[in-house]
Motif scaffolding. Structure first.
Motif, PDB file in Angstrom:
ATOM      1  N   TYR A 240       4.863   6.144  11.790  1.00  0.00           N
ATOM      2  CA  TYR A 240       4.227   7.456  11.701  1.00  0.00           C
ATOM      3  C   TYR A 240       4.765   8.170  10.460  1.00  0.00           C
ATOM      4  CZ  TYR A 240       2.743   6.774  16.560  1.00  0.00           C
ATOM      5  OH  TYR A 240       2.180   6.282  17.709  1.00  0.00           O
ATOM      6  N   ASN A 241       3.860   8.538   9.553  1.00  0.00           N
ATOM      7  CA  ASN A 241       4.231   9.282   8.357  1.00  0.00           C
ATOM      8  C   ASN A 241       3.777  10.732   8.511  1.00  0.00           C
ATOM      9  OD1 ASN A 241       5.384   7.225   6.479  1.00  0.00           O
ATOM     10  ND2 ASN A 241       3.390   6.274   6.809  1.00  0.00           N
TER      11      ASN A 241
ATOM     12  N   LEU B  16      10.115  17.658  14.466  1.00  0.00           N
ATOM     13  CA  LEU B  16      10.519  19.062  14.453  1.00  0.00           C
ATOM     14  C   LEU B  16      11.825  19.237  13.691  1.00  0.00           C
ATOM     15  CD1 LEU B  16       8.481  18.694  16.842  1.00  0.00           C
ATOM     16  CD2 LEU B  16       9.703  20.501  18.009  1.00  0.00           C
ATOM     17  N   PHE B  17      12.662  18.203  13.688  1.00  0.00           N
ATOM     18  CA  PHE B  17      13.925  18.254  12.942  1.00  0.00           C
ATOM     19  C   PHE B  17      13.733  17.955  11.461  1.00  0.00           C
ATOM     20  CE2 PHE B  17      15.713  17.470  17.254  1.00  0.00           C
ATOM     21  CZ  PHE B  17      16.587  18.540  17.300  1.00  0.00           C
ATOM     22  N   GLY B  18      12.525  17.550  11.057  1.00  0.00           N
ATOM     23  CA  GLY B  18      12.247  17.359   9.646  1.00  0.00           C
ATOM     24  C   GLY B  18      12.057  15.927   9.197  1.00  0.00           C
ATOM     25  N   ALA B  19      11.870  14.966  10.115  1.00  0.00           N
ATOM     26  CA  ALA B  19      11.692  13.568   9.722  1.00  0.00           C
ATOM     27  C   ALA B  19      10.381  13.383   8.962  1.00  0.00           C
ATOM     28  CB  ALA B  19      11.724  12.667  10.952  1.00  0.00           C
TER      29      ALA B  19
ATOM     30  N   ALA C  18      13.536   5.785   6.486  1.00  0.00           N
ATOM     31  CA  ALA C  18      12.785   5.867   7.747  1.00  0.00           C
ATOM     32  C   ALA C  18      13.767   6.041   8.894  1.00  0.00           C
ATOM     33  CB  ALA C  18      11.921   4.623   7.958  1.00  0.00           C
ATOM     34  N   CYS C  19      13.239   6.431  10.053  1.00  0.00           N
ATOM     35  CA  CYS C  19      14.032   6.590  11.284  1.00  0.00           C
ATOM     36  C   CYS C  19      13.437   5.711  12.365  1.00  0.00           C
ATOM     37  CB  CYS C  19      14.025   8.047  11.764  1.00  0.00           C
ATOM     38  SG  CYS C  19      14.573   9.253  10.550  1.00  0.00           S
TER      39      CYS C  19
ATOM     40  N   ARG D 293      16.665   1.669   3.494  1.00  0.00           N
ATOM     41  CA  ARG D 293      17.672   2.171   4.411  1.00  0.00           C
ATOM     42  C   ARG D 293      16.968   2.835   5.589  1.00  0.00           C
ATOM     43  NH1 ARG D 293      19.926   5.893  -0.142  1.00  0.00           N
ATOM     44  NH2 ARG D 293      17.651   5.980  -0.307  1.00  0.00           N
ATOM     45  N   VAL D 294      17.429   2.525   6.778  1.00  0.00           N
ATOM     46  CA  VAL D 294      16.777   3.031   7.973  1.00  0.00           C
ATOM     47  C   VAL D 294      17.828   3.537   8.947  1.00  0.00           C
ATOM     48  CG1 VAL D 294      16.688   0.676   8.894  1.00  0.00           C
ATOM     49  CG2 VAL D 294      15.240   2.443   9.891  1.00  0.00           C
TER      50      VAL D 294
END
Length: 608
Positions: A186-187, A165-168, A155-156, A27-28
């Motif tokens: 990017y992880n 900064l929002f927590g991803a 993932a986003c 899910r993305v």
């Protein structure tokens, strides 16, 4: 967009290039505004309503080609800080003096009405495709990051760097067209291991160098300085320290800050006085003591005295090393104090509303206790045909052809979960696996879908096919893997019509294991036949020579090869017979005519 100061360049070394199957069954969350803005200007003059076209093709390819389950997120009402930052950015780009900058007094600046209409049209399209769409209270990347951090998505897809900064936890920034690794991923775990920074460290950096809600940050502090400064504090302590420094309460110099010259003596026994050094060799001791005998640092064979120090000489004794450490420590303390003064001079620093916004975990328009309602449905094809005919002037046959890869993927997933007899679109049945196709280094099955009711949907009338032909030709150089459409091929044979699609091999195996097993056995049989039919080259030559004796016509290559071999064998027999008759004379002459002898010698030997 996001954190200022080329923040993505800081994270670039920790990016991963992921392949086709990276998003398979994952899910993305997709920032819809990012997609629209990314390509709106690129193909604006080449297609009718490009935001709808790109959203349509990208969603289908993300769902069918890459096997993902997309969830789209739409921006909500921008915050007052974001509205003020937008006004500031507009004035800067227009060259207008910032002194005349208006202030958003408690009323957020609404988004561009044209862009908002584009977003709404894309939302209607996605809902007809059966894709879930969520509304954010503020920024879409904030809700995408919340969904990722809470485990609702894996993932986003966004280009806003403040998603970290929002927590991803995992962000796909861009897609690489025509590549074996199309995803630039990017992880957060890789970034933490490489930079030693965590979420609150990034928030502190954004406060120092600027972000979408405060463009200026702290005057005189760039990305490198901010990175070095925040590394001296732990994640739990960094924001509290910024509050203390902003209020004028300078905290003690953190010992975790290190310079290239190392820190001061850890034992605290360093002496501020430097030991006397010789002006000739530069080592500890006086010049008078070094005149007759060399010092312990200048050891010579003849004991003639010390060696003159070279240009740029640096003494490595304990006294000099201690002095250098003290000077390096003093420079660090001065640098730290200077940064603290710059922060203290900034009014209202740090802004608590920005920190609270980044740390907030209530970014969606749904109850926080219940969580988001995410479910994927089936495309409403008839409504979708009317929608695309109205907005993009696509005919019904063209729309059905473009939607077919998505419907075949849904069909294979349904059969894999619940194997029952059913038809795809109530018209097609799984017939066979035609072949294996390799695309960008990845293998797919080419599937034959047999039409059992009516005609093939891809039989497009001329007036409808001509409507789209011009757009497709013009758009080829602008599209990438997500934008390119996999149009099913049409095949006819034995009085039947077939559609050919590229499907994931694992998905086909899960849905039709018997068909896959049969296909693999057929491939093995074909390989065995090829090996049996293939003969060595020597056997081919023997066969060609024997065929000439049977009055079989030879091709020109075999003819000249066979006659050459026959002539060579005749010459060898004649030479043997002549050797026997002459008693070895010919052999002697042959040896005498060796090219190692001169021409005159060979002539005398020949005629004697």
């Amino acid at each position: 967009m996001g954190v200022g100061g080329n923040f993505w360049d800081l994270l670039k070394p920790y990016a991963r290039a992921e392949g086709f199957d990276f998003l398979r069954n994952k899910r993305v969350a997709v920032d819809l505004s990012f997609w629209i803005v990314q390509h709106e200007n690129a193909i604006k003059a080449h297609a009718l309503k490009p935001h709808l076209r790109l959203t349509f093709f990208r969603t289908i390819n993300l769902f069918s080609k890459f096997g993902a389950f997309p969830v789209f997120v739409v921006d909500g009402t921008p915050s007052l800080l974001k509205s003020q930052a937008r006004i500031t950015r507009f004035y800067r780009s227009s060259g207008i003096e910032l002194s005349s900058l208006p202030v958003a007094d408690g009323v957020p600046v609404e988004r561009n009405p044209v862009f908002s209409r584009y977003v709404q049209e894309c939302v209607e399209l996605l809902e007809l495709l059966g894709i879930p769409v969520l509304n954010a209270k503020g920024e879409a990347e904030a809700l995408c990051s919340q969904l990722n951090s809470e485990g609702h998505v894996d993932a986003c897809i966004t280009a806003d760097s403040d998603a970290f900064l929002f927590g991803a936890k995992c962000i796909i920034k861009s897609f690489c067209p025509n590549s074996k690794e199309p995803f630039e991923c990017y992880n957060m775990s890789d970034i933490e291991a490489g930079l030693g920074l965590k979420r609150k460290h990034f928030i502190a950096i954004s406060l120092l160098i600027g972000n979408d809600h405060d463009l200026k940050g702290v005057q005189g502090i760039g990305l490198d300085t901010a990175l070095r400064f925040v590394k001296s504090f732990s994640e739990e302590d960094v924001l509290n320290r910024l509050h203390e420094i902003g209020n004028g309460k300078f905290s003690p110099f953190p010992t975790s800050i290190k310079s290239a010259d190392n820190c001061a003596d850890m034992d605290g026994n360093s002496s501020s006085r430097k030991q006397l050094h010789c002006s000739f060799c530069g080592h500890p001791g006086s010049k008078r003591d070094h005149m007759k005998f060399s010092c312990g640092y200048c050891i010579t064979d003849d004991d003639e005295g010390c060696i003159r120090k070279p240009e740029g000489f640096t003494c490595a004794c304990l006294s000099c090393d201690m002095v250098r450490k003290q000077k390096g420590q003093k420079r660090l303390e001065d640098w730290y104090t200077k940064i603290c003064h710059k922060i203290a001079e900034e009014p209202k620093f740090p802004r608590d509303e920005i920190i609270e916004m980044y740390l907030c975990n209530d970014n969606g328009c749904f109850p926080a206790s219940d969580g988001p309602c995410i479910s994927w449905g089936r495309p409403k094809i008839e409504f979708l045909i009317d929608f695309l005919n109205f907005h993009l002037r696509w005919g019904p046959f063209y729309t059905r052809r473009q939607i077919f890869p998505m419907m075949s993927t849904i069909f294979l997933r349904d059969v894999a979960n619940n194997p029952v007899e059913n038809l795809l679109l109530e018209k097609y049945e799984f017939d066979s696996i035609k072949r294996v196709k390799v695309r960008y280094g990845y293998q797919f099955y080419v599937i034959n879908w047999k039409c059992v009711v009516g005609n093939v949907i891809c039989t497009i009338p001329p007036h409808e096919s001509g409507m789209q032909q011009e757009d497709e030709v013009e758009l080829d150089e602008f599209v990438d893997l997500l934008d390119d459409s996999d149009i099913p091929e049409v095949n006819a044979g034995d009085g039947c019509s077939f559609l050919l699609t590229d499907e994931n091999m694992e998905l086909v195996k899960a849905a039709f294991p018997a068909e896959v097993e049969r296909f693999l056995q057929e491939q093995e049989m074909k390989e065995l036949k090829k090996r049996k039919n293939s003969t060595p080259r020597s056997q081919v030559i023997e066969h060609s020579s024997s065929s000439s004796s049977r009055n079989i016509q030879l091709n020109i290559t075999e003819f000249f090869r066979s006659t050459k071999m026959q002539n060579r064998s005749k010459q060898e027999e004649q030479s043997k017979n002549s050797d026997i008759l002459d008693g070895g004379t010919t052999k002697g002459k042959r040896e005498a005519s060796s090219p190692n002898l001169s021409k005159s010698v060979r002539r005398r030997l020949l005629f004697n």
